[in-house]
Enzyme design. Sequence first.
Site, PDB file in Angstrom:
ATOM      1  N   CYS A 185       3.869   4.130  16.638  1.00  0.00           N
ATOM      2  CA  CYS A 185       4.297   4.147  17.554  1.00  0.00           C
ATOM      3  C   CYS A 185       5.340   4.878  17.603  1.00  0.00           C
ATOM      4  O   CYS A 185       6.052   4.583  16.652  1.00  0.00           O
ATOM      5  CB  CYS A 185       4.683   3.113  18.455  1.00  0.00           C
ATOM      6  SG  CYS A 185       3.036   1.750  18.844  1.00  0.00           S
ATOM      7  N   GLY A 230       0.858  -1.129   0.125  1.00  0.00           N
ATOM      8  CA  GLY A 230       0.239   0.178  -0.111  1.00  0.00           C
ATOM      9  C   GLY A 230       0.555   1.728   0.136  1.00  0.00           C
ATOM     10  O   GLY A 230       0.227   1.467  -0.741  1.00  0.00           O
ATOM     11  N   THR A 231       2.093   1.349   0.278  1.00  0.00           N
ATOM     12  CA  THR A 231       2.705   2.025   0.586  1.00  0.00           C
ATOM     13  C   THR A 231       3.170   3.237  -0.394  1.00  0.00           C
ATOM     14  O   THR A 231       3.432   4.070  -0.815  1.00  0.00           O
ATOM     15  CB  THR A 231       4.378   1.737   1.675  1.00  0.00           C
ATOM     16  OG1 THR A 231       3.119   2.056   3.269  1.00  0.00           O
ATOM     17  CG2 THR A 231       4.711   3.494   1.971  1.00  0.00           C
ATOM     18  N   ASN A 248      -7.786   3.950   8.269  1.00  0.00           N
ATOM     19  CA  ASN A 248      -7.764   2.471   9.007  1.00  0.00           C
ATOM     20  C   ASN A 248      -8.023   2.786  10.467  1.00  0.00           C
ATOM     21  O   ASN A 248      -7.308   2.128  11.187  1.00  0.00           O
ATOM     22  CB  ASN A 248      -5.743   2.042   9.047  1.00  0.00           C
ATOM     23  CG  ASN A 248      -5.275   4.139   8.342  1.00  0.00           C
ATOM     24  OD1 ASN A 248      -5.705   4.573   8.170  1.00  0.00           O
ATOM     25  ND2 ASN A 248      -4.521   3.591   9.274  1.00  0.00           N
TER      26      ASN A 248
HETATM   27  C1  LIG Z   1      -5.469   2.697   4.512  1.00  0.00           C
HETATM   28  C2  LIG Z   1      -4.222   2.258   4.605  1.00  0.00           C
HETATM   29  N1  LIG Z   1      -3.070   2.782   4.118  1.00  0.00           N
HETATM   30  C3  LIG Z   1      -1.549   2.045   3.590  1.00  0.00           C
HETATM   31  C4  LIG Z   1      -1.067   1.472   4.354  1.00  0.00           C
HETATM   32  C5  LIG Z   1       0.563   0.650   4.018  1.00  0.00           C
HETATM   33  O1  LIG Z   1      -0.152   0.264   3.338  1.00  0.00           O
HETATM   34  P1  LIG Z   1       1.961  -1.549   3.155  1.00  0.00           P
HETATM   35  O2  LIG Z   1       1.294  -1.687   4.782  1.00  0.00           O
HETATM   36  O3  LIG Z   1       1.039  -2.632   1.950  1.00  0.00           O
HETATM   37  O4  LIG Z   1       2.494  -0.827   2.966  1.00  0.00           O
HETATM   38  C6  LIG Z   1      -1.907   1.396   5.556  1.00  0.00           C
HETATM   39  C7  LIG Z   1      -1.492   0.043   6.192  1.00  0.00           C
HETATM   40  O5  LIG Z   1      -1.376  -0.211   7.327  1.00  0.00           O
HETATM   41  C8  LIG Z   1      -3.077   1.285   5.707  1.00  0.00           C
HETATM   42  O6  LIG Z   1      -3.787   1.091   6.670  1.00  0.00           O
END
Ligand SMILES: Cc1ncc(COP(=O)(O)O)c(C=O)c1O
Length: 377
Positions: free
Chosen positions: A321, A71-72, A149
């Site tokens: 954290c 996701g990042t 999230n």
């Molecule tokens: C809304 C949201 N976007 C992006 C991410 C990042 O995803 P990843 O952990 O696959 O890099 C997260 C992960 O916690 C998330 O909850």
Amino acid sequence: MNRIYLDHAATSPMHPEVVATFSEALGAVYGNPSSIHGTGRAARKALDHARKTLATSIHADDNELIFTSGGTEADNLAVFGTAGKKDGKHIITTVIEHHAVLHACEKLERDGYDVTYLPVGENGCVRAEDVKNALRDDTILVSVMMGNNEVGSIQPIAEIGELLKGTNVTFHTDAVQAFGVLPMDVDNLHVDLLSVSAHKLNGPKGIGFLYQRKGTDIAPLLYGGEQERKRRAGTENVPAISAFAKAVEISTTTMQEKTTVYKQYKTIFKTVLTKCGVDYKENGSNSMPHILNLSIPGIEIESFLINLDLAGISASSGSACTAGSIDPSHVLVAMYGEHAAESRNSIRFSFGLGLTPEDIEQAAEKTAQISQRLALK
Ligand SMILES: Cc1ncc(COP(=O)(O)O)c(C=O)c1O
């Protein structure tokens, strides 16, 4: 001790069928999908098959997906990729985005971009009207997450998409938390870019994708080979992608059932707390079924989480954290204000694979006991 894992929004266990698909592919599908020999072609076939499954799940075409490391990277590719292709210098996002979007936008601000961070109400939702009012001639990108999230609040993505239709503004949504929980159709949502990550829905960590609508231009983040139609260089992680597709197959067929079950879990949890006389408030409304964020007056989040952990319950504050201490959640601060008690006394329970109603009841009872014990101190 039998642990009860209530932190599925942080990450989730892999489904046993996903583990089976993953380990089989790790052994058998080792070819490079760009190689032209038989071993490579076998990997290409597995990759194409998985791509089709994943694209179908959001009603997209196969070649509109770009595999990423999660996701990042998908969020970064959306933000920096758009900035790298478009001329304007204005971006609209919200104060409650994940840091993968927020910190990318902050970096662009340091590089001379102007970013509007839209506020949310106490319900944790942004207003489509505010997006409309923030639009400028030089706006290049609107990035609004689909489901938050921390508190689970669902944002008006289709409404925002509708009002951006016909403009030159690229519309991105971070669907990392919502994917696998809410049905998703990129055409109904009118989004141009959409981020997804496998580890939130019982798939492996380190794999995700960015949906890129045909005709939406983004610059790559990585340079190298010609993989992913030159949009993301690097040999594709075929075993992880196959496992990701398996996770999505399972989550698509179980979505309806999971929604019903998680809603029941929320009810059970809150009913037990009420029965035990715990004073609490639910943060966020119109929230996704798997996230329950509660503010419990009188508690202090760090010791609360430690006590829950000692009692065998894995939960989270929902926020980051830093060096062993928990920063006040930027989402709760956005909802209630900088000095609001909610930003220090709120806890996120998130549901997923492997839980039973008995687990939820037990976890709620322990939560009640601990909150009463800590509130007395
Ligand atoms: C809304 C949201 N976007 C992006 C991410 C990042 O995803 P990843 O952990 O696959 O890099 C997260 C992960 O916690 C998330 O909850």
